[in-house]
Design a protein around this motif. Structure first.
Motif, PDB file in Angstrom:
ATOM      1  N   TYR A  29       0.831  -1.206   0.000  1.00  0.00           N
ATOM      2  CA  TYR A  29       0.000   0.000   0.000  1.00  0.00           C
ATOM      3  C   TYR A  29       0.869   1.261   0.000  1.00  0.00           C
ATOM      4  O   TYR A  29       0.598   2.221  -0.738  1.00  0.00           O
ATOM      5  CB  TYR A  29      -0.920  -0.007   1.220  1.00  0.00           C
ATOM      6  CG  TYR A  29      -1.716   1.264   1.379  1.00  0.00           C
ATOM      7  CD1 TYR A  29      -2.820   1.521   0.572  1.00  0.00           C
ATOM      8  CD2 TYR A  29      -1.340   2.218   2.325  1.00  0.00           C
ATOM      9  CE1 TYR A  29      -3.537   2.701   0.702  1.00  0.00           C
ATOM     10  CE2 TYR A  29      -2.051   3.397   2.469  1.00  0.00           C
ATOM     11  CZ  TYR A  29      -3.144   3.639   1.650  1.00  0.00           C
ATOM     12  OH  TYR A  29      -3.852   4.814   1.778  1.00  0.00           O
ATOM     13  N   PHE A  64       2.512   1.573  -3.351  1.00  0.00           N
ATOM     14  CA  PHE A  64       1.445   1.876  -4.309  1.00  0.00           C
ATOM     15  C   PHE A  64       1.073   3.356  -4.229  1.00  0.00           C
ATOM     16  O   PHE A  64       0.954   4.056  -5.243  1.00  0.00           O
ATOM     17  CB  PHE A  64       0.235   1.000  -3.975  1.00  0.00           C
ATOM     18  CG  PHE A  64      -0.764   0.857  -5.077  1.00  0.00           C
ATOM     19  CD1 PHE A  64      -0.516   0.043  -6.165  1.00  0.00           C
ATOM     20  CD2 PHE A  64      -1.979   1.523  -5.010  1.00  0.00           C
ATOM     21  CE1 PHE A  64      -1.456  -0.103  -7.176  1.00  0.00           C
ATOM     22  CE2 PHE A  64      -2.915   1.391  -6.010  1.00  0.00           C
ATOM     23  CZ  PHE A  64      -2.651   0.573  -7.099  1.00  0.00           C
ATOM     24  N   THR A  65       0.903   3.840  -2.991  1.00  0.00           N
ATOM     25  CA  THR A  65       0.516   5.240  -2.777  1.00  0.00           C
ATOM     26  C   THR A  65       1.609   6.197  -3.227  1.00  0.00           C
ATOM     27  O   THR A  65       1.335   7.261  -3.808  1.00  0.00           O
ATOM     28  CB  THR A  65       0.190   5.468  -1.290  1.00  0.00           C
ATOM     29  OG1 THR A  65      -0.841   4.552  -0.881  1.00  0.00           O
ATOM     30  CG2 THR A  65      -0.287   6.897  -1.043  1.00  0.00           C
ATOM     31  N   ARG A 101       3.753   5.658  -5.523  1.00  0.00           N
ATOM     32  CA  ARG A 101       4.105   5.400  -6.924  1.00  0.00           C
ATOM     33  C   ARG A 101       5.595   5.083  -7.064  1.00  0.00           C
ATOM     34  O   ARG A 101       6.251   5.502  -8.018  1.00  0.00           O
ATOM     35  CB  ARG A 101       3.711   6.586  -7.821  1.00  0.00           C
ATOM     36  CG  ARG A 101       2.203   6.796  -7.889  1.00  0.00           C
ATOM     37  CD  ARG A 101       1.835   7.993  -8.724  1.00  0.00           C
ATOM     38  NE  ARG A 101       0.388   8.121  -8.840  1.00  0.00           N
ATOM     39  CZ  ARG A 101      -0.351   7.599  -9.822  1.00  0.00           C
ATOM     40  NH1 ARG A 101       0.252   6.923 -10.795  1.00  0.00           N
ATOM     41  NH2 ARG A 101      -1.653   7.750  -9.846  1.00  0.00           N
ATOM     42  N   TRP A 102       6.101   4.309  -6.127  1.00  0.00           N
ATOM     43  CA  TRP A 102       7.488   3.857  -6.198  1.00  0.00           C
ATOM     44  C   TRP A 102       7.619   2.762  -7.252  1.00  0.00           C
ATOM     45  O   TRP A 102       6.730   1.924  -7.420  1.00  0.00           O
ATOM     46  CB  TRP A 102       7.939   3.309  -4.848  1.00  0.00           C
ATOM     47  CG  TRP A 102       9.226   2.526  -4.940  1.00  0.00           C
ATOM     48  CD1 TRP A 102      10.480   3.009  -4.845  1.00  0.00           C
ATOM     49  CD2 TRP A 102       9.359   1.116  -5.193  1.00  0.00           C
ATOM     50  NE1 TRP A 102      11.404   1.999  -5.007  1.00  0.00           N
ATOM     51  CE2 TRP A 102      10.739   0.818  -5.226  1.00  0.00           C
ATOM     52  CE3 TRP A 102       8.445   0.084  -5.412  1.00  0.00           C
ATOM     53  CZ2 TRP A 102      11.224  -0.456  -5.446  1.00  0.00           C
ATOM     54  CZ3 TRP A 102       8.926  -1.197  -5.638  1.00  0.00           C
ATOM     55  CH2 TRP A 102      10.297  -1.469  -5.650  1.00  0.00           C
ATOM     56  N   ASN A 103       8.731   2.740  -7.961  1.00  0.00           N
ATOM     57  CA  ASN A 103       9.043   1.631  -8.864  1.00  0.00           C
ATOM     58  C   ASN A 103      10.545   1.631  -9.123  1.00  0.00           C
ATOM     59  O   ASN A 103      11.238   2.606  -8.835  1.00  0.00           O
ATOM     60  CB  ASN A 103       8.249   1.723 -10.175  1.00  0.00           C
ATOM     61  CG  ASN A 103       8.463   3.043 -10.873  1.00  0.00           C
ATOM     62  OD1 ASN A 103       9.521   3.285 -11.460  1.00  0.00           O
ATOM     63  ND2 ASN A 103       7.459   3.920 -10.802  1.00  0.00           N
ATOM     64  N   ARG A 157       4.728   6.009 -12.180  1.00  0.00           N
ATOM     65  CA  ARG A 157       3.714   4.953 -12.306  1.00  0.00           C
ATOM     66  C   ARG A 157       3.668   4.158 -11.011  1.00  0.00           C
ATOM     67  O   ARG A 157       4.599   4.184 -10.207  1.00  0.00           O
ATOM     68  CB  ARG A 157       4.028   4.014 -13.469  1.00  0.00           C
ATOM     69  CG  ARG A 157       5.316   3.215 -13.323  1.00  0.00           C
ATOM     70  CD  ARG A 157       5.459   2.122 -14.380  1.00  0.00           C
ATOM     71  NE  ARG A 157       6.739   1.439 -14.294  1.00  0.00           N
ATOM     72  CZ  ARG A 157       7.000   0.436 -13.463  1.00  0.00           C
ATOM     73  NH1 ARG A 157       6.037   0.010 -12.634  1.00  0.00           N
ATOM     74  NH2 ARG A 157       8.183  -0.129 -13.441  1.00  0.00           N
ATOM     75  N   ARG A 158       2.578   3.464 -10.842  1.00  0.00           N
ATOM     76  CA  ARG A 158       2.452   2.601  -9.666  1.00  0.00           C
ATOM     77  C   ARG A 158       3.226   1.306  -9.901  1.00  0.00           C
ATOM     78  O   ARG A 158       3.347   0.848 -11.027  1.00  0.00           O
ATOM     79  CB  ARG A 158       0.976   2.312  -9.386  1.00  0.00           C
ATOM     80  CG  ARG A 158       0.281   3.519  -8.765  1.00  0.00           C
ATOM     81  CD  ARG A 158      -1.197   3.316  -8.603  1.00  0.00           C
ATOM     82  NE  ARG A 158      -1.768   4.379  -7.793  1.00  0.00           N
ATOM     83  CZ  ARG A 158      -3.049   4.692  -7.747  1.00  0.00           C
ATOM     84  NH1 ARG A 158      -3.911   4.006  -8.501  1.00  0.00           N
ATOM     85  NH2 ARG A 158      -3.484   5.652  -6.969  1.00  0.00           N
ATOM     86  N   ARG A 173       4.393  -2.651  -9.981  1.00  0.00           N
ATOM     87  CA  ARG A 173       3.781  -3.962 -10.244  1.00  0.00           C
ATOM     88  C   ARG A 173       4.410  -4.955  -9.265  1.00  0.00           C
ATOM     89  O   ARG A 173       5.630  -5.137  -9.247  1.00  0.00           O
ATOM     90  CB  ARG A 173       4.009  -4.379 -11.695  1.00  0.00           C
ATOM     91  CG  ARG A 173       3.209  -3.526 -12.680  1.00  0.00           C
ATOM     92  CD  ARG A 173       3.343  -4.043 -14.097  1.00  0.00           C
ATOM     93  NE  ARG A 173       4.667  -3.780 -14.639  1.00  0.00           N
ATOM     94  CZ  ARG A 173       4.991  -2.723 -15.373  1.00  0.00           C
ATOM     95  NH1 ARG A 173       4.056  -1.815 -15.667  1.00  0.00           N
ATOM     96  NH2 ARG A 173       6.222  -2.568 -15.839  1.00  0.00           N
ATOM     97  N   LEU A 207      -7.325  -3.109  -2.206  1.00  0.00           N
ATOM     98  CA  LEU A 207      -6.790  -2.758  -3.526  1.00  0.00           C
ATOM     99  C   LEU A 207      -7.374  -3.662  -4.616  1.00  0.00           C
ATOM    100  O   LEU A 207      -6.750  -3.877  -5.659  1.00  0.00           O
ATOM    101  CB  LEU A 207      -5.263  -2.887  -3.521  1.00  0.00           C
ATOM    102  CG  LEU A 207      -4.502  -2.011  -2.515  1.00  0.00           C
ATOM    103  CD1 LEU A 207      -3.019  -2.323  -2.538  1.00  0.00           C
ATOM    104  CD2 LEU A 207      -4.745  -0.533  -2.771  1.00  0.00           C
ATOM    105  N   ASP A 226      -7.127  -3.412  -8.377  1.00  0.00           N
ATOM    106  CA  ASP A 226      -5.805  -3.541  -8.987  1.00  0.00           C
ATOM    107  C   ASP A 226      -5.225  -4.935  -8.801  1.00  0.00           C
ATOM    108  O   ASP A 226      -4.033  -5.136  -9.013  1.00  0.00           O
ATOM    109  CB  ASP A 226      -4.858  -2.505  -8.369  1.00  0.00           C
ATOM    110  CG  ASP A 226      -5.314  -1.087  -8.630  1.00  0.00           C
ATOM    111  OD1 ASP A 226      -5.100  -0.601  -9.751  1.00  0.00           O
ATOM    112  OD2 ASP A 226      -5.898  -0.491  -7.716  1.00  0.00           O
ATOM    113  N   ASN A 283      -1.864  -4.230 -10.995  1.00  0.00           N
ATOM    114  CA  ASN A 283      -0.643  -3.823 -10.301  1.00  0.00           C
ATOM    115  C   ASN A 283      -0.207  -4.824  -9.239  1.00  0.00           C
ATOM    116  O   ASN A 283       0.975  -4.932  -8.930  1.00  0.00           O
ATOM    117  CB  ASN A 283      -0.840  -2.449  -9.639  1.00  0.00           C
ATOM    118  CG  ASN A 283      -0.907  -1.332 -10.649  1.00  0.00           C
ATOM    119  OD1 ASN A 283      -1.998  -0.956 -11.085  1.00  0.00           O
ATOM    120  ND2 ASN A 283       0.249  -0.811 -11.040  1.00  0.00           N
TER     121      ASN A 283
END
Length: 779
Positions: free
Chosen positions: A191, A194-195, A197-199, A205-206, A208, A229, A232, A253
């Motif tokens: 969460y 996701f919040t 938008r780390w990648n 982007r959110r 995966r 969620l 997603d 995601n």
């Protein structure tokens, strides 16, 4: 002027905090962070708390230890430091309102200061070398519903993972005991990422995320936890892939899969390879000790393919020789919360051990025994042979009867058997000797049972249902099955693996209302692993000869050749991996003259170090603590003769680890089941002769001077009645709140009617109390 601690807080500490810009929303007073160890009788031990917890930007920054105004300001500093370490907090303030002492766990140094730092100043001290992403991730609050609050160790685990991810660690391991909410922690991690938008490629982007398990039931339980969620989420399985004409889902995601569903199979390529190898940002591997990092395992192929992703392993099992691959792969856990910690904090249920021995723990063939099948060898068959090489039906029946004799009829129980056939035989034996008529009272849950077994397991997990009550299984239920009301874990097979033993014990640790403890009933000596130096220990660092680089990668040893004709597991999804039995098993019926029996039942309770206490250790511990509760025999009699002080004494005994159940065990040890606990304590402490309750009650009846004070015969008869109830049911009948019930049972009518018999209500209550004083002067 003398100020109490409460006055010191209100008149000095609170204004000082306000002057330093600490708003009320940043302060939690009397922050309780444990629930207190569970004791019998639905009681709890002491809960740990700090006087003040200071939070800012959703991060716990400091605790304050408050002392009375006339005390030394650092008097409670050491305890506060201990609590700060437990809570993963870097700053401690200890104060009497006049002086403030600041201690930094970062530098290990302390000093007196003139005033508290402001929230911003303290926050900047904590995060002086922290980048903005780490701050952002730590500041995102948990996703919570209703009045639910996360436990302190769950917050620490999530924060540790956030810091590790932002430090670019690629291999991360969390080790937390079964029942402490690893899936909840995984959801909060997802969460936050996701919040934010780390990648991994640092685009907008959110992420995966792939949640990888090895059993459908574990994946499905995780999906339920991730339900907030749900828009997603997607599960990668055969049905989903078939609905997409053989293509894997990509329009989500959060992805869930069991590795068997996406791994390579004979003549079939793995579905995971349909994804680009940089598709996932994070892979969460549930129960990773089960082989995710094993070089020859399918999980490792999947992890190697998605090597650019962060790999987060979750396990309940500390490092052992039989799962060293996991720790070589992930490195040392970034956080561990042990079974011992969970029990002492009150978040997990304590346990006791019943070690049961029989006179057929080994079998020596005789000419009178009937060989039904197979061929007996001229040797001694021991515990490792039973069910693997030889089946003795009478032994199975004896154990089934012993199990039923040592559990309460409707207590939910899991019996861990040698293999699926043994689970079948044990189920049938239980059903032969049970008294409950329901046909589903005892059922087998193994992979051979298929969907029917899963349905029965779901009913067993339903805490509103009593049936099924007993499950027999072999491997399927060792890991991850959430059944909170399990009261008995029965071992009728050897357990050679510490990993597996820990997982089996974990089936009973979950908290449930009214469940004060659970019992491990051991027929094979598996519970000896509690005495292993490695039991519930902190994982070691990886061996010196294993080199882990910054990303956690290790050099691969050469792959071992696969067997030419491997035996496929009966159902890899369910975990009953049993090798093919090539040699016919020996089935023996014993001669009619042979009498089988249970030879010994030893009950052991578990100390705060997580190990069962021997009888002598248990007694030594009690003797050590008793002087802290009363100074002499006379004080013990005085405390015990009043209902309120007696109850206080029992509570203190419970908090020290000697609750009702354990005292009952000591009574059995000294053959004092018919004696009052008072007599047991007087015997242990002052070598007084043991009196039975009947002897104490009869001695009290002979105190004519006391009874003659009450001229009304009904009053005397009521007091005699109380003594008879005490003889039958013990000190429970002497509680103050029991008085009205005793009046009713004696036929005196209402409490008002009884008060008239004694003259007035005060006389009635005084008589009830004085009777007890007379009782405990006897002997």
């Amino acid at each position: 002027m003398r100020y109490s601690e409460h006055d010191t807080r209100a008149k000095f500490i609170d204004p000082q905090l306000k002057q330093a810009s600490w708003e009320e929303t940043y302060i939690i007073r009397e922050y309780y962070f444990t629930d207190g160890r569970k004791l019998s009788g639905n009681k709890r031990g002491e809960r740990l708390f700090v006087d003040y917890l200071l939070r800012f930007q959703n991060v716990s920054l400091a605790i304050i230890e408050a002392k009375k105004h006339d005390k030394e300001p650092t008097e409670g500093l050491q305890q506060a430091i201990d609590y700060a370490q437990k809570l993963n907090i870097d700053f401690v303030f200890s104060t009497n309102g006049k002086q403030i002492y600041e201690f930094s766990l970062i530098t290990g140094k302390g000093q007196f200061i003139d005033c508290y730092p402001t929230p911003t100043e303290l926050y900047n001290k904590r995060f002086s070398n922290v980048d903005n992403l780490k701050k952002q991730l730590l500041e995102i609050p948990f996703y919570l519903t209703g009045d639910f609050k996360p436990r302190y160790y769950q917050e620490i685990a999530v924060s540790k993972v956030m810091e590790a991810i932002t430090d670019d660690k690629k291999r991360i391991l969390l080790t937390l005991a079964t029942g402490t909410g690893k899936t909840f922690i995984a959801f909060q991690i997802a969460y936050k990422l996701f919040t934010a938008r780390w990648n991994i490629d640092k685009t907008v982007r959110r992420p995966r995320i792939l949640f990888l398990a090895d059993r459908n039931i574990l994946a499905d339980q995780a999906i339920n936890t991730f339900n907030p969620l749900e828009k997603d989420l997607v599960k990668i399985n055969g049905d989903e892939i078939r609905s997409r004409n053989g293509k894997v889902p990509t329009n989500a995601n959060i992805f869930f899969a069991i590795y068997q569903a996406i791994a390579e199979k004979e003549n079939i390529g793995g579905f995971y390879k349909q994804y680009p190898n940089d598709f996932f940002d994070l892979i969460i591997i549930d129960e990773c000790h089960r082989g995710s990092a094993n070089e020859v395992g399918s999980w490792r192929d999947i992890l190697d393919y998605f090597k650019t992703a962060v790999h987060l392993g979750l396990t309940a099992t500390p490092k052992r020789s039989d799962n060293v691959d996991t720790y070589n792969y992930f490195g040392k856990p970034i956080y561990e919360y042990s079974l011992k910690d969970g029990i002492n904090d009150g978040f997990l249920t304590p346990y006791k051990v019943k070690r049961i021995r029989t006179n057929i723990d080994e079998y020596i063939p005789t000419k009178d025994d009937v060989v039904v099948s197979g061929e007996l060898e001229d040797r001694i068959y021991n515990l490792s042979d039973f069910e693997n090489k030889i089946i003795v039906e009478d032994r199975t029946n004896l154990i089934a009867k012993a199990i039923l004799d040592n559990i309460r009829e409707m207590d939910k129980t899991i019996i861990f058997c040698v293999n699926q056939q043994h689970a079948l035989n044990m189920r049938d034996a239980i059903n032969q000797y049970k008294t409950v008529k329901d046909p589903f009272y005892c059922v087998r849950v193994t992979s051979d049972e298929g969907d029917n077994g899963r349905t029965l397991l779901e009913k067993f997990q339903d805490n509103d249902k009593d049936i099924p009550t007993i499950l027999t299984s072999s491997q399927m239920l060792t890991t991850g099955v959430d059944a909170r009301n399990v009261r008995n874990v029965v071992l009728v097979r050897l357990v050679n693996s510490m990993v597996e033993f820990k997982q089996i014990v974990g089936r009973g640790t979950r908290i449930f209302e009214g469940k004060d403890f659970f019992t491990i009933i051991d027929f094979t000596g598996a519970s000896n692993k509690f005495y292993d130096d490695e039991w519930d220990g902190i994982p070691d660092v990886p061996p010196d000869n294993i080199i882990i680089d910054g990303g956690g990668n290790i050099p691969k040893p050469p792959k071992q050749p696969k067997p030419t004709n491997p035996t496929p597991p009966s159902n890899p999804d369910d975990g009953d991996f049993e090798p093919e039995v090539k040699k016919e098993k020996i089935v023996v019926k014993l001669s009619n003259g042979r009498q089988l029996r249970v030879t010994d039942i030893e009950v052991r309770y578990v100390g705060e170090d997580g190990r069962p206490l021997t009888v002598s250790e248990f007694l030594d511990k009690l003797i050590q603590f008793l002087p802290n509760l009363f100074e002499n025999e006379e004080q013990l009699r005085t405390l015990w003769s009043k209902p309120e002080t007696r109850e206080d004494l029992l509570i203190k005994l419970g908090q020290l680890g000697f609750d009702d159940e354990q005292m009952a065990t000591l009574q059995q040890l000294f053959e004092a089941e018919q004696s009052d606990i008072f007599d047991l304590l007087a015997f242990i402490s002052y070598n007084k002769s043991l009196m039975t309750r009947a002897e104490r009650a009869d001695a009290t009846k002979r105190q004519n001077i006391f009874f003659e004070e009450y001229e009304n015969e009904k009053a005397q008869q009521f007091l005699y009645f109380v003594l008879e109830r005490y003889k039958k049911d013990g000190i429970e009948e002497l509680k103050r709140d029991k008085l009205s019930e005793l009046i009713h049972l004696n036929g005196l009518g209402t409490t008002k009617d009884a008060a008239k018999v004694f003259g007035n209500a005060n006389n009635l209550i005084n008589a009830f109390y004085q009777l007890q004083e007379v009782m405990y002067k006897a002997g």
